[in-house]
Scaffold this active site. Structure first.
Site, short mmCIF file in Angstrom:
data_model
loop_
_atom_site.label_atom_id
_atom_site.label_comp_id
_atom_site.label_asym_id
_atom_site.label_seq_id
_atom_site.Cartn_x
_atom_site.Cartn_y
_atom_site.Cartn_z
N GLU A 152 3.98 1.38 2.04
CA GLU A 152 5.02 0.53 1.41
C GLU A 152 5.41 -0.68 2.34
O GLU A 152 6.54 -1.21 2.26
CB GLU A 152 6.37 1.16 0.92
CG GLU A 152 6.23 2.27 0.06
CD GLU A 152 7.32 3.03 -0.37
OE1 GLU A 152 7.80 2.67 -1.68
OE2 GLU A 152 8.14 3.63 0.40
N GLU B 110 0.80 -1.27 0.03
CA GLU B 110 -0.16 0.00 -0.01
C GLU B 110 0.86 1.11 -0.12
O GLU B 110 2.20 1.30 -0.21
CB GLU B 110 -0.93 0.03 1.17
CG GLU B 110 -0.49 -0.74 2.72
CD GLU B 110 0.70 -0.25 3.04
OE1 GLU B 110 0.46 0.72 3.96
OE2 GLU B 110 1.99 -0.48 2.69
#
Length: 803
Positions: A442, A439
């Site tokens: 990271e 997401e």
């Protein structure tokens, strides 16, 4: 016995090779700049009253740790500019990253006034300096020493340095991996030395002796420092020049040419270049700020300064290295890399401020680095070569949104056609979604509300582009896929069993985790467990929350007054909000481990995530969408900035400790372009009365018209096992196939051939399941036409009660 190194021979080599292990410098920048002309390929950063990293020949390659002056009376003291003096930073000119630094001795005995800029047309940093002696007892006694730590070609180790005399000029050189650095002074250097850091460098010499006893001619292959005593016989006002090039001759030529021209000429040209970037005075929205527009104008300049000049359109995330003082040569990336998400944020903010050239160049650069399958690297150097190799679906979607915003603002794209890039990216999102391998933070794979919002909005935009090309089948397909995603957002990312706030069990979660290689198409947000990165532990996903769901409102996928959104606001405010001296701040999520430790020491793989200014800006956008006053969030973001106007990645949100002060920046990246972009976008949004990022076709489709999904979508990557009654089962195949299926336990058999959607290069088939009764089971298998083989197994989808 006399030490052999106290008065070294004229051609001597320094002792102590290779020096101590090199480290980078603090990320706490107070300023940064470059000339706004492509012929100057030098960028600089400022911190604690001195120059830090100097980048050359690109904005992703730092070549120095720091450059400062040492000041001594030759007998009783030696002051280090960054540690021992009081610092003041000023912007003498509007709309320009030109600096005046005043560093004063705490007792008022003397001060250094430095004007810092880059040569407008050469790769040379210029530091015009004036020594002002205010204590009569020090007049004629003070000596100044320029101290420079080369870290050429992103490395502190392996540098070589030497002294030279060219054309009557006394110079200091450094070289590593083909990068040449030359430092000179308009007054000349009366003494020079090149030493190994921690052993024979000028700092060691002066702090021990209060004068320059060592004059080493060279230091090879190590962590080195260059030291030159300023010849003050030529006056108390002088210029330092630090030039870069690929050959010794060209670098020296640049340096001498820069010093030959009066500093005022450089200054006038430098300022004029920057002030020409104000292309649309109508976009100066100072009336919506609390500081007369200073932060708004400065943020625009900061974003523009982060663009590379060889690979134009590539904007790095930050000219800083988070907790750089703890990082060695093994961590060469820092934040001077390009993330497609951050790039799109910066380009969008510049577009919001009236800029069009840089956003268009950014879009074209993104198109140039897109991979053949449609994805973009997680992050990369400015030449497009990947640094990290993760896959983030929102980063694949962001270039589509940037293209749409340029189109919506009426920007002429010239002969550049973004549609190939857009359709390739859209096809990748469809093939790989809805689960993202990472997401926006990271760290985790799964169903992310912010990623889903970005993907949905981007597919709606892609459909609009397809309609303009009369690719109506592709447009319909992308809209139906977006509808499917939008129809499942709550199922995938909302818990009904939350335990964080009594009486509020239903709310969005940060992410619903699942294996990105074999995702569970029905992962239950009430029961999944989330392994939080950076030592955050393992927790029920239902109890890990963030403000990522606000993207659903910002982009136009959900209404601001949606009951689940309102409930989720209650939860994040209870667990993530911190009241800082400047205004409200929010952490990314609970149990976040990416940040300064509780004792104030640096993040080293574990820590505590602190408040992010971007989240204050995101909340301001939400408040605007909800019809409330967003201006307090503009005021807070302005106050979050340091004296030089830089906004950090994170702010200390606990009690004062270990050098950390509540509400002030931590050791994370500063400035963070994303923070400045969020601020600029919020100011523009307040002016418009609507979120600048809102995708109007998505808002009309999902908030106004409330379009429902008509299809349930199956793919080998996301093989759903159940579907609501009343919907068509769409099967996305990996290649041309005949789908043999039955809805009555194989009493009867049906065959449906896949169709090819050429615009997206996808194969799919729709099974007529809309009238299938609740409880029925659709079973199917594939016959792959090219290879003339059967799949070898059956798949089944149960028709459940409609939602």
């Amino acid at each position: 016995m006399k030490r052999k190194d106290m008065n070294p021979r004229a051609n001597s080599t320094a002792f102590g090779a290779p020096g101590i292990e090199p480290r980078w410098t603090s990320s706490a920048k107070e300023g940064l700049g470059t000339a706004y002309h492509t012929s100057c390929r030098v960028w600089f950063t400022l911190s604690h009253g001195i120059v830090n990293e100097i980048y050359y020949p690109s904005v992703d390659q730092p070549n120095t740790r720091d450059f400062q002056f040492l000041i001594s009376d030759g007998q009783t003291f030696c002051h280090e500019e960054k540690r021992d003096l009081d610092h003041q930073i000023e912007y003498p000119e509007r709309d320009c990253v030109f600096y005046r630094l005043t560093n004063s001795e705490p007792n008022g005995r003397y001060r250094l006034v430095k004007q810092i800029l880059a040569d407008p047309h050469r790769s040379v940093l210029l530091v015009h300096t004036k020594l002002e002696v205010l204590d009569d007892s020090l007049r004629g006694k003070l000596r100044l020493y320029a101290l420079l730590a080369p870290h050429l070609a992103r490395h502190g180790a392996g540098n070589s340095g030497w002294c030279s005399e060219i054309g009557g000029n006394t110079l200091l050189h450094a070289e590593h991996k083909g990068v040449q650095l030359v430092m000179g002074c308009s007054n000349g250097f009366s003494r020079r030395s090149v030493g190994y850091v921690g052993a024979s460098d000028g700092w060691q010499d002066l702090m021990k002796h209060f004068k320059m006893d060592w004059e080493f001619r060279a230091a090879r292959h190590g962590n080195i420092a260059l030291t030159g005593e300023i010849d003050l016989a030529g006056g108390d006002e002088f210029g330092i020049a630090i030039a870069f090039g690929r050959s010794c001759q060209s670098t020296v030529s640049k340096l001498l040419q820069s010093l030959a021209e009066p500093f005022e000429v450089h200054r006038e040209t430098y300022v004029r270049q920057w002030q020409r970037t104000v292309v649309n005075p109508k976009c100066d929205f100072s009336q919506h700020t609390f500081d007369g527009g200073h932060m708004y104008r400065l943020s625009r300049c900061i974003l523009l300064a982060h663009e590379d000049k060889s690979f134009q359109g590539a904007l790095v995330a930050s000219m800083s290295i988070p907790w750089g003082e703890t990082k060695n040569d093994d961590d060469i990336g820092g934040y001077h890399l390009v993330w497609p998400r951050d790039l799109a944020q910066s380009a969008t903010a510049l577009l919001a401020s009236g800029q069009t050239g840089t956003p268009l160049r950014a879009l074209i650069w993104l198109a140039a680095i897109q991979r053949a399958d449609g994805k973009f690297p997680q992050n990369s150097w400015i030449d497009g070569n990947a640094y990290w190799h993760g896959v983030q679906l929102d980063e694949v979607a962001s270039p589509i949104l940037l293209a749409w915003r340029l189109h919506s603002e009426g920007v002429t794209l010239g002969r550049f056609n973004p549609c190939v890039m857009i359709l390739r990216a859209a096809a990748y999102l469809i093939r790989q979604g809805p689960v993202t391998a990472q997401e926006r933070w990271e760290e985790n794979a799964g169903y992310s509300p912010s990623t889903l919002a970005t993907v949905i909005a981007s597919l709606v935009c892609a459909a609009e582009f397809a309609k303009q090309r009369r690719e109506t089948d592709a447009a319909d397909f992308m809209l139906q896929y977006a509808d499917w995603l939008a129809g499942h957002v709550e199922e995938w990312t909302v818990t009904t069993a939350g335990e964080l706030v009594e009486g509020v069990p239903r709310h969005y979660i940060r992410i619903n985790p699942t294996d990105p290689e074999k995702p569970d198409p029905h992962a239950d947000p009430n029961t999944t467990m989330l392994a939080v990165a950076n030592g955050g532990g393992v927790h029920p996903a239902r109890n890990i929350v963030g403000s990522d769901f606000l993207h659903l409102v910002r982009l136009g996928i959900r209404a601001a007054d949606d009951p689940i959104v309102r409930d989720s606001i209650v939860v994040i405010d209870r667990h993530l909000k911190r009241d800082l001296p400047q205004g409200p701040g929010w952490r990314r999520y609970n149990h976040d481990g990416y940040g300064q430790k509780d004792d104030g020491t640096a993040f080293d793989g574990t820590g505590v995530g602190r408040c992010w200014p971007i989240l204050t800006g995101e909340r301001g956008h939400y408040e605007l969408a909800a019809g409330r006053d967003p201006t307090p969030f503009i005021a807070a973001m302005e106050k979050f900035a340091n004296e030089g106007g830089m906004i950090s990645e994170q702010l200390w949100d606990a009690e004062d400790t270990g050098g950390m002060r509540r509400g002030l920046p931590t050791g994370a990246a500063m400035p963070l372009c994303w923070s400045h972009a969020e601020y600029v976008s919020l100011v523009r949004s307040v002016h418009d009365g609507v979120c600048f990022d809102r995708v109007e076709p998505a808002f009309q489709r999902y908030v106004v018209d409330r379009v429902k999904n008509s299809h349930e979508i199956w793919s080998a990557r996301h093989p759903v096992r159940r579907m609501p009654a009343g919907q068509i089962l769409r099967i996305i195949a990996e290649a041309d196939a005949a789908i043999v299926w039955s809805a009555d336990n194989w009493t009867s058999t049906n065959k449906t051939d896949t169709a090819h959607l050429s615009a997206l290069d996808l194969w799919f088939a729709d099974l007529p399941t809309k009238d299938g009764p609740e409880g029925s089971v659709v079973e199917f298998t594939f016959f792959w036409k090219e290879n003339q083989r059967w799949e070898g197994r059956n798949y089944s989808v149960v028709v459940s009660a409609p939602k």
